[in-house]
Each structure stands twice: as C-alpha cells, then as structure tokens.
Design a protein around this motif. Sequence first.
Motif: not given
Length: 43
Positions: A2-8
């Motif tokens: 799974a891709r890691k979320p790209n948090y702001s």
Amino acid sequence: MARKPNYSFERNKRTKAKAAKREAKRQAKLAAKEEKANATSER
C-alpha cells in the motif's frame, strides 16, 4: 504494498527543507561572487 498517505504536514516539511537548501545554496553563491569581486578590486 500500500502507498503511504501524503499528509500535508509531510509535504510542507519537505518543501521547507528544499527551500532552506536552495536558500543556503543561493547565499553561498552570493558570498563566492562577492569574494571574487573583492579579489579583483584589490589588485
């Protein structure tokens, strides 16, 4: 995988680090330019 979320806040941290690195490079370039100008004016 799974891709890691790209948090702001992570994006902002990377952007600030990149900007700081760019600014340091700009300052070094400016200092080198002044040093060269001073070396030529002393002659």
